[in-house]
Design a protein around this motif. Structure first.
Motif, mmCIF file in Angstrom:
data_model
loop_
_atom_site.group_PDB
_atom_site.id
_atom_site.type_symbol
_atom_site.label_atom_id
_atom_site.label_comp_id
_atom_site.label_asym_id
_atom_site.label_seq_id
_atom_site.Cartn_x
_atom_site.Cartn_y
_atom_site.Cartn_z
ATOM 1 N N GLY A 58 11.685 8.221 -1.365
ATOM 2 C CA GLY A 58 12.060 7.272 -0.313
ATOM 3 C C GLY A 58 13.648 7.074 -0.258
ATOM 4 N N SER A 59 14.127 7.074 -1.634
ATOM 5 C CA SER A 59 15.510 6.605 -2.010
ATOM 6 C C SER A 59 16.361 7.935 -1.508
ATOM 7 C CB SER A 59 15.922 6.182 -3.161
ATOM 8 O OG SER A 59 15.829 7.200 -4.420
ATOM 9 N N LEU A 60 15.729 9.230 -1.952
ATOM 10 C CA LEU A 60 16.345 10.521 -1.643
ATOM 11 C C LEU A 60 16.341 10.739 0.158
ATOM 12 C CD1 LEU A 60 14.928 12.509 -4.509
ATOM 13 C CD2 LEU A 60 17.257 11.883 -4.218
ATOM 14 N N GLU A 61 15.228 10.342 0.657
ATOM 15 C CA GLU A 61 15.250 10.577 2.067
ATOM 16 C C GLU A 61 16.190 9.844 2.781
ATOM 17 O OE1 GLU A 61 10.941 9.967 2.960
ATOM 18 O OE2 GLU A 61 10.786 12.177 2.991
ATOM 19 N N GLY A 62 16.429 8.335 2.215
ATOM 20 C CA GLY A 62 17.200 7.419 2.817
ATOM 21 C C GLY A 62 18.707 8.112 2.761
ATOM 22 N N LYS A 63 19.087 8.568 1.830
ATOM 23 C CA LYS A 63 20.510 9.237 1.629
ATOM 24 C C LYS A 63 20.526 10.508 2.449
ATOM 25 C CE LYS A 63 20.636 7.656 -3.023
ATOM 26 N NZ LYS A 63 20.562 8.349 -4.697
ATOM 27 N N GLN A 73 4.836 17.258 0.479
ATOM 28 C CA GLN A 73 5.579 17.372 1.646
ATOM 29 C C GLN A 73 7.051 16.908 1.416
ATOM 30 O OE1 GLN A 73 3.035 15.365 4.440
ATOM 31 N NE2 GLN A 73 1.511 16.636 4.324
ATOM 32 N N ALA A 74 7.210 15.840 1.095
ATOM 33 C CA ALA A 74 8.638 14.985 1.248
ATOM 34 C C ALA A 74 9.463 15.796 0.094
ATOM 35 C CB ALA A 74 8.280 13.646 0.551
ATOM 36 N N GLY A 133 13.822 19.427 -0.168
ATOM 37 C CA GLY A 133 14.380 20.718 -1.126
ATOM 38 C C GLY A 133 14.768 20.577 -2.393
ATOM 39 N N ILE A 134 13.700 19.873 -3.151
ATOM 40 C CA ILE A 134 14.070 19.703 -4.583
ATOM 41 C C ILE A 134 12.805 20.153 -5.236
ATOM 42 C CG2 ILE A 134 15.405 17.692 -4.370
ATOM 43 C CD1 ILE A 134 13.016 15.897 -5.132
ATOM 44 N N THR A 135 13.123 20.571 -6.483
ATOM 45 C CA THR A 135 11.875 21.426 -7.374
ATOM 46 C C THR A 135 11.129 20.221 -7.983
ATOM 47 O OG1 THR A 135 13.291 21.217 -9.437
ATOM 48 C CG2 THR A 135 13.486 23.282 -7.683
ATOM 49 N N MET A 171 0.918 -1.190 0.142
ATOM 50 C CA MET A 171 0.055 0.091 -0.154
ATOM 51 C C MET A 171 0.877 1.217 -0.116
ATOM 52 S SD MET A 171 -3.122 0.887 2.526
ATOM 53 C CE MET A 171 -4.178 1.689 2.137
ATOM 54 N N LEU A 172 0.625 2.238 -0.783
ATOM 55 C CA LEU A 172 1.107 3.433 -1.101
ATOM 56 C C LEU A 172 0.956 4.463 0.090
ATOM 57 C CD1 LEU A 172 1.460 3.827 -4.661
ATOM 58 C CD2 LEU A 172 3.239 2.930 -3.223
ATOM 59 N N PRO A 173 1.704 5.455 0.308
ATOM 60 C CA PRO A 173 1.531 6.575 1.371
ATOM 61 C C PRO A 173 0.255 7.440 0.694
ATOM 62 C CG PRO A 173 3.776 6.461 1.261
ATOM 63 C CD PRO A 173 3.335 5.350 0.505
ATOM 64 N N ARG A 174 -0.182 8.209 1.236
ATOM 65 C CA ARG A 174 -1.190 9.098 0.605
ATOM 66 C C ARG A 174 -0.442 10.159 -0.322
ATOM 67 N NH1 ARG A 174 -5.559 11.245 4.987
ATOM 68 N NH2 ARG A 174 -5.727 12.826 3.327
ATOM 69 N N LEU A 175 -1.206 10.583 -1.336
ATOM 70 C CA LEU A 175 -0.652 11.484 -2.408
ATOM 71 C C LEU A 175 -0.134 12.830 -1.973
ATOM 72 C CD1 LEU A 175 -2.944 10.691 -5.340
ATOM 73 C CD2 LEU A 175 -0.867 9.803 -5.091
ATOM 74 N N GLU A 176 -0.830 13.174 -0.777
ATOM 75 C CA GLU A 176 -0.237 14.896 -0.137
ATOM 76 C C GLU A 176 1.366 14.644 0.368
ATOM 77 O OE1 GLU A 176 -3.202 12.895 1.315
ATOM 78 O OE2 GLU A 176 -4.396 14.000 -0.232
ATOM 79 N N TYR A 177 1.456 13.265 0.730
ATOM 80 C CA TYR A 177 2.977 12.919 1.139
ATOM 81 C C TYR A 177 4.239 13.492 0.087
ATOM 82 C CZ TYR A 177 7.319 10.732 2.466
ATOM 83 O OH TYR A 177 8.429 10.446 2.901
ATOM 84 N N ILE A 178 3.533 13.421 -1.153
ATOM 85 C CA ILE A 178 4.659 13.866 -2.448
ATOM 86 C C ILE A 178 5.175 15.016 -2.104
ATOM 87 C CG2 ILE A 178 4.946 13.907 -4.834
ATOM 88 C CD1 ILE A 178 2.820 11.740 -5.016
#
Length: 184
Positions: free
Chosen positions: A56-61, A10-11, A16-18, A1-8
């Motif tokens: 997710g991969s960007l947050e992990g880094k 926020q993340a 700090g990416i465009t 199951m994927l997170p809610r679309l609003e998370y996109i």
């Protein structure tokens, strides 16, 4: 199951990416990212999954781990030591809690609050022969070095400290003060 679309959004903002950068990383158009974030468009499952994987991969880094913020100079006592030794270590090192070990296994903790209660109940003569094991509290929680540091904040607020382990060996401690390292 994927997170809610609003998370996109926020993340993305937290990282700090465009929208353009997220679009290029996911192979989706910038317009599509904009429409998803504004709620004007619902992406296909595959598109949403791809976006969440990239985020997710960007947050992990970029996110700090428990091993990054823990104090690795662990001050501790053995359960059979005298209470006076533990108090001396706490005062000398200006710490408010000290883990208690039985050889290499964590078996408890001594805290300033717990010690204050004991000192009210017993007089100074009774305290001279007290062993740490007689007055220690339950051990604090332990987490792996790779645990996200942000996950520790509510835990540390509740338990005052968390021990950090690597390959089943305790290597450090995280206190409320250590969580402030995430702001630096």
């Amino acid at each position: 199951m994927l997170p809610r679309l609003e998370y996109i959004k926020q993340a993305r903002v937290r990282l700090g990416i465009t929208q353009r950068k997220l679009a290029s990383l996911t192979g989706v158009s910038t317009s599509m990212i904009n429409q998803i974030e504004s709620g004007r468009c619902k992406p296909s499952y595959d598109t949403a999954r791809k976006i969440f994987e990239v985020l997710g991969s960007l947050e992990g880094k970029t996110s700090m781990k428990a091993g990054d913020i823990c104090s690795r100079h662990l001050i501790y006592v053995q359960k059979d030591e005298r209470l006076h030794r533990a108090i001396e270590l706490m005062r000398k090192n200006s710490i408010s809690q000290i883990p208690v070990f039985d050889a290499s296994k964590v078996v408890g903790i001594l805290t300033e609050d717990g010690l204050a209660k004991i000192m009210v109940e017993k007089d100074e003569m009774e305290l001279k022969d007290v062993r740490v094991s007689q007055v220690m509290e339950s051990p604090p929680p332990q987490v792996d070095v790779s645990t996200p540091a942000k996950a520790l904040i509510p835990l540390v607020r509740f338990t005052r400290c968390v021990l950090v382990s690597e390959k089943a060996n305790v290597i450090g401690i995280v206190t409320i003060t250590d969580t402030l390292k995430m702001v630096e």
